[in-house]
Design a protein around this motif. Sequence first.
Motif, short mmCIF file in Angstrom:
data_model
loop_
_atom_site.label_atom_id
_atom_site.label_comp_id
_atom_site.label_asym_id
_atom_site.label_seq_id
_atom_site.Cartn_x
_atom_site.Cartn_y
_atom_site.Cartn_z
N THR A 181 -61.11 -16.76 74.64
CA THR A 181 -60.05 -17.66 74.19
C THR A 181 -59.18 -17.00 73.13
O THR A 181 -57.94 -17.02 73.21
CB THR A 181 -60.64 -18.97 73.63
N ASP A 182 -59.81 -16.38 72.14
CA ASP A 182 -59.05 -15.72 71.07
C ASP A 182 -58.21 -14.58 71.63
O ASP A 182 -57.07 -14.36 71.21
CB ASP A 182 -60.00 -15.20 69.99
N ALA A 183 -58.76 -13.84 72.58
CA ALA A 183 -58.01 -12.74 73.20
C ALA A 183 -56.79 -13.28 73.95
O ALA A 183 -55.70 -12.70 73.89
CB ALA A 183 -58.91 -11.96 74.15
N MET A 184 -56.97 -14.41 74.64
CA MET A 184 -55.85 -14.99 75.40
C MET A 184 -54.77 -15.51 74.47
O MET A 184 -53.57 -15.34 74.73
CB MET A 184 -56.38 -16.12 76.29
N LEU A 185 -55.17 -16.13 73.38
CA LEU A 185 -54.19 -16.62 72.41
C LEU A 185 -53.37 -15.47 71.85
O LEU A 185 -52.14 -15.59 71.69
CB LEU A 185 -54.91 -17.37 71.29
#
Length: 379
Positions: free
Chosen positions: A201-205
């Motif tokens: 999730t953090d990588a996608m954000l």
Amino acid sequence: MRKLIALFGLLFMAAPLFAAGPSQVATLDRSVWPDPIDSPAAFDRASRAELLAFGRALSESEQLDDDALRDRLKLKSLDRGSVEHMRSVYWHRLAANYALAASHCTPAEPFCAAGSGESALREAAAHLSVAAEDRYGAWFQAAQRFHRNYLSELLRLAALFPKTSSEVQTYSPRELSGNELADREFLLTFDDGPTAANGNTDAMLAILRQQRVNATFFLLGERLQSRLQQTPEAQLAANYRGMCTGAHGWEHKSHSTWPEWQNSIELSIGLVRSQLPDSFVPLFRPPYGQREADSGKFFDDHVLRVTLWNIDSQDWNAKVDADHVKQRVMTLMLLWRHGVILFHDIHAKAQTAVPWLVDQTRTSGVHWIDCHAFPPTGR
């Protein structure tokens, strides 16, 4: 509030995050298309080709009797009325999209059918043929397989509806499907998060911010609760700043058969709203797209909109890799010309697909809409 959430977390047993996907996932290697898609005109040319190829597959499917269709879709029974209704819907959408894609056609342009309207499109699609040695011959061979498989995905959902609800049909105009958007407008959406700190999730954000686009994230209550035990509320809110966050239920199980579906929605919406107030949007996406047919009043009473999708990336499916995902989505963007795209931030494939899609469409007239502008005013 955390004590209340923890209590419900004990009551709700975890469910698998994976649905039973199609036996064959439609994928197409975009390298067989011989032209760049680097302008609105080039986008329209490729769009006309995909529209005609899907129409050809749709026309061929209409020749199947019930036994042949059940065999093709690997079903024991089917709702013929639902299948016929969706075929009619698809022809209507194809005709509307083709009119947009053909608005600047000239006699020298490929895939420009004679005449206008649905009847003319049906005729052109049914007789679409490209010689193997033609410039578009390799694309045509690959496109026939893609659209036959993709149509089977859609018709299987239609054949099961309404006994098994899904994104293939809406129950009312209050449900959002992606067809509310204007031509070349697309919304990115992500389901099933958030993951643990420093995860997918953090990588996608981070990637979305690098690409200067935003998206709507439909969060699972139990996953958000777990993440809040790792990450301070203010930090998590900062992570989602500029994005939109809706709810996906407390846990990932069908909301069409679960006796606690109303509690699931109320708890998950309440948690997202209280912990991520700046990014919260009053949207709910049912897991698997499944919800009760008569649930409209509940959502109206809670001032929520059911938000489905019309472009399924299949990024959760183990049968496809990130390269398959990005090229499938590109092909479906050309076909449907607008819509809501379904990804899952718990998987890494979108981290490859999204930057590629943004780059490929940068000069094609495609507009990645601001998630805060969805649904469009008045829709």
